[in-house]
Structures are given as C-alpha cells and as structure tokens.
Design an enzyme around this catalytic site. Sequence first.
Site, short mmCIF file in Angstrom:
data_model
loop_
_atom_site.label_atom_id
_atom_site.label_comp_id
_atom_site.label_asym_id
_atom_site.label_seq_id
_atom_site.Cartn_x
_atom_site.Cartn_y
_atom_site.Cartn_z
N GLU A 91 0.83 -1.22 0.07
CA GLU A 91 0.10 0.01 -0.09
C GLU A 91 0.88 1.28 -0.06
O GLU A 91 1.98 1.24 0.45
CB GLU A 91 -0.74 -0.09 1.07
CG GLU A 91 -2.02 -1.20 1.23
CD GLU A 91 -3.00 -1.07 2.21
OE1 GLU A 91 -3.96 -1.43 1.99
OE2 GLU A 91 -2.61 -0.99 3.49
N CYS B 130 3.68 8.33 0.40
CA CYS B 130 4.35 8.02 1.60
C CYS B 130 4.38 6.57 1.20
O CYS B 130 3.34 5.74 0.74
CB CYS B 130 3.33 7.77 2.66
SG CYS B 130 3.74 6.79 4.07
N CYS C 288 -0.51 6.21 9.82
CA CYS C 288 0.79 5.69 10.21
C CYS C 288 0.70 4.23 10.72
O CYS C 288 -0.25 4.20 11.99
CB CYS C 288 1.53 6.49 11.11
SG CYS C 288 2.15 7.85 10.48
N CYS D 10 2.61 -2.13 15.45
CA CYS D 10 2.64 -1.73 13.95
C CYS D 10 1.87 -2.84 13.18
O CYS D 10 2.17 -4.02 13.39
CB CYS D 10 4.13 -1.67 13.49
SG CYS D 10 4.03 -1.40 11.63
N CYS E 153 7.66 -4.80 15.34
CA CYS E 153 7.44 -3.59 16.39
C CYS E 153 5.92 -4.23 16.88
O CYS E 153 5.09 -4.29 16.10
CB CYS E 153 7.44 -2.15 15.95
SG CYS E 153 9.18 -1.78 15.38
N CYS F 278 7.21 -6.65 7.26
CA CYS F 278 8.62 -6.10 7.81
C CYS F 278 8.74 -7.14 8.86
O CYS F 278 8.13 -7.72 9.56
CB CYS F 278 8.35 -4.77 8.54
SG CYS F 278 9.77 -3.84 9.36
N1 SAH Z 1 10.25 0.90 9.37
C1 SAH Z 1 10.23 2.43 9.59
C2 SAH Z 1 9.19 3.02 8.52
C3 SAH Z 1 7.52 2.73 8.58
S1 SAH Z 1 6.92 2.89 9.87
C4 SAH Z 1 10.09 3.00 10.70
O1 SAH Z 1 9.75 2.07 11.75
O2 SAH Z 1 10.57 4.00 10.89
C5 SAH Z 1 6.57 4.55 9.86
C6 SAH Z 1 6.31 5.21 11.21
O3 SAH Z 1 4.91 4.74 11.62
C7 SAH Z 1 7.28 4.88 12.46
O4 SAH Z 1 7.53 5.94 13.08
C8 SAH Z 1 6.56 4.15 13.29
O5 SAH Z 1 6.82 4.13 14.40
C9 SAH Z 1 4.77 4.47 13.13
N2 SAH Z 1 4.03 3.64 13.35
C10 SAH Z 1 3.78 2.19 13.25
N3 SAH Z 1 2.74 1.81 13.70
C11 SAH Z 1 1.92 2.97 14.11
C12 SAH Z 1 0.71 3.01 14.68
N4 SAH Z 1 -0.06 1.83 14.69
N5 SAH Z 1 0.43 4.21 15.02
C13 SAH Z 1 1.05 5.11 14.93
N6 SAH Z 1 2.35 5.24 14.49
C14 SAH Z 1 2.84 3.76 13.93
FE1 SF4 Z 2 8.76 -2.38 10.61
FE2 SF4 Z 2 6.59 -1.28 11.38
FE3 SF4 Z 2 8.36 -1.52 12.87
FE4 SF4 Z 2 8.53 0.39 11.07
S1 SF4 Z 2 7.27 0.26 12.82
S2 SF4 Z 2 10.34 -1.11 11.62
S3 SF4 Z 2 7.37 -0.85 9.52
S4 SF4 Z 2 7.60 -3.16 12.06
#
Ligand code: SAH
Ligand code: SF4
Length: 352
Positions: free
Chosen positions: A97, A110, A340, A124, A121, A117
Amino acid sequence: MEQERDTRTDLKGMTLPELETFFAPWGKERYRARQLYRWVYRKFVHDFGEMTDLSKEFRNLLSASCRISAPPAERVEVSADGTEKCLFRLQDGEAVESVLIPDGDRRTACISSQVGCALGCGFCATGGMGFRRDMTSAEIVHQACFLAKRLSDRGERLSNVVFMGMGEPLRNVREVSRAIEILLSQDGFGLSGKRVTVSTAGLVPEMLSVAEKYPVSFAVSLNAPRDGQRSLLMPVNRKNPLREVVAAMRRIPLQSGRKVTAEYVLLSGVNDSPEDAAALSRLLRGARVKVNLIPFNAHEGSPYSDPAPETVNRFRDVLLAAGIQTITRERRGGDIRAACGQLCSGIGGKRG
Ligand code: SAH
Ligand code: SF4
C-alpha cells in the site's frame, strides 16, 4: 496468484548510470538514457510508442526487448480528509500500500519499501504481517510514479516522498538507494533531499552510510526514551540500543537549518507520561532534532490504545519547555486505514 511473466528487461528502477550502461552496447548516444528517463519519471509514460523524441527504430528495438513496469493500483480509496490510499498488486501476487497525503501546498507520497517487515514492532500492523520480501527499486519508485501521475492529471505536482509506508527501508538499502537516486536525479523526479525522507527504526550503520551518500532527510523512530521500554516495543533495539541510535542521529551530516526528525508513537499508559517526555528531552539535549509525536493509530489485533489529547499535549509541552521543536502529527486517512502503522497488504487473513 502468479501473473504471467514478462521476460523483457524492466527499465523502471534503473539508475541513470545503469540505464546508460544498458544502452551502451546498442551504440546509442548517452543522452538517450536521459530522454527515456524524462518520459518515465517526468511524464509517467510507460509505452515506448509515445516517446516521440526517440527514433522510430530505437522505439521498436526497445519495445521488443524492454518494458517499463507499471503495476496497476488494484484499489484506490479516498479519505474524507483527501488522503488517498492505493493497493498495488505486484507481479508475484504480493500486495503493498501507498498513501498520498495532501497538506496545504504539499503533496506527499508515503511509499513502501518491503512487503511486510521483519522487525516486528508490537504496535505496527505491518510488523504483524511478518516479512514477506524486499521490494525492487522498480516497485518502490512506481508508487511515486503512480501517485505523481494521478496528481499531474489534475494539474498538481508531487512535492515530497517519505519512506514511511510498509517495511524498514534500511533493511533493503540496495533497492531503496536506487529508488532514492531516481527521486533525486535531475532527469528523474528532481526532488531535493530535503523533500525525500527515509524513516527508520534506527539501524545505525545503514543510517550513517545512506546519510553519507545521499542528502536525504531522516526520521528515526525512537518511540521510548529507555532501552528496556524500547526493546519491549521494538525488538530491533537489542541490536541498536538508544544511545547508539541517538549518537548516529547526532552524526548525520545536515545542511544549515535542517534537523533530523525523531518519531515517537504515543501509546496510552505505555510511553506517554511526563517522566517519559522528560527522559526523552534529556536524551535529545543539544541535538539538532525535531520531535514528531504520533498518537497511536488503532488496528485490528493490537493491544494498544491512543492517549487522550490532554496527555499528548502534556507530553509535547514538556519537550517544548526543554527547547525541543515538537509537533503532533495529525491523523490522516484514519477512515480508510491509511494512517501511520495501519498499512498491511489489505488482504483479510494475511496477517501473521
Ligand atoms: N520502518 C520504518 C518506516 C515505516 S513505519 C520505521 O519504523 O520508521 C513509519 C512510522 O509509523 C514509524 O515512526 C512507526 O513508529 C510509526 N507507526 C507504526 N505503527 C504505528 C501505529 N499503529 N500508530 C502510529 N504510528 C505507527
Ligand atoms: Fe517495521 Fe512497522 Fe517497526 Fe517500522 S514500525 S520497523 S514498519 S514493524
């Protein structure tokens, strides 16, 4: 489902020097590569027949052995706030996406860099999918082409690209670097490094090497001010502890007036206390950083919830009082799950 393979060489995703090398055995003048580049990344044309400043003979040669991939958007959803989310089906049937975010004069794409991934995390949605594969530079850059074409059809221009979609861009440095070259190239998108942002979970050596090569902007996802807490939220912290991540942020070469962004997802009752804010401000003291607070965006299966607006403001105020530039990221596209951390392949039942 696997689509029928087109075995012709894909010219999308090649850097300009790669394209020049590719054309060299055909004895074509060097500027041919630049011409083609402009068609693909300035006019978003993928049919060689339409490239009218190339000779008929060259166009026929190209059509026979090359192609310019342009996977269709299988679905485009438009949010009430103008945010648009596209789902791309890739050649092997995987899906990613991308999101187009209009904001004042800015038009930000974006984009995703991996299908899923591996960093897992806990907050996410992409992390919840697990890792499926790296995207190619063609697939990465196509998202920007598609969105830029959509904009140009209505008289607008893509102004910014952020690697904040699915995946960890610095776990796919090779292909992401090629995409960056195309975004920055004068004959490509021609974007300044200020307008191309790599968002990373903080992979220290990769951050420094990409920063050395390209004048792009960085956003580093800190998400907690202490190692124990951060390791729970972001397992990658065990290998890239906070102290090292912040030291790397301080070492990124910056043009005057520019800052590295620290991203911080606020999870209710987890990392959103004033003590957390104070610890974060100590960690960042003296660094050329700005903090981007991202109230958690809910998604299915996540145990977290978003903090109350007062909690977000209180957190921000502690940072501001410490002299740290701080903004709260507005939730965009929440109604279409484009905010995000809500991106996953959009296919029900594909998580985990
Ligand atoms: N992997 C990279 C880029 C993709 S995630 C990274 O982690 O930076 C982009 C941003 O979205 C990151 O700052 C992450 O912490 C944030 N993010 C992930 N899941 C989220 C959620 N459920 N709500 C708000 N921000 C989130
Ligand atoms: Fe991967 Fe999501 Fe963590 Fe970014 S925030 S590193 S996309 S698992």
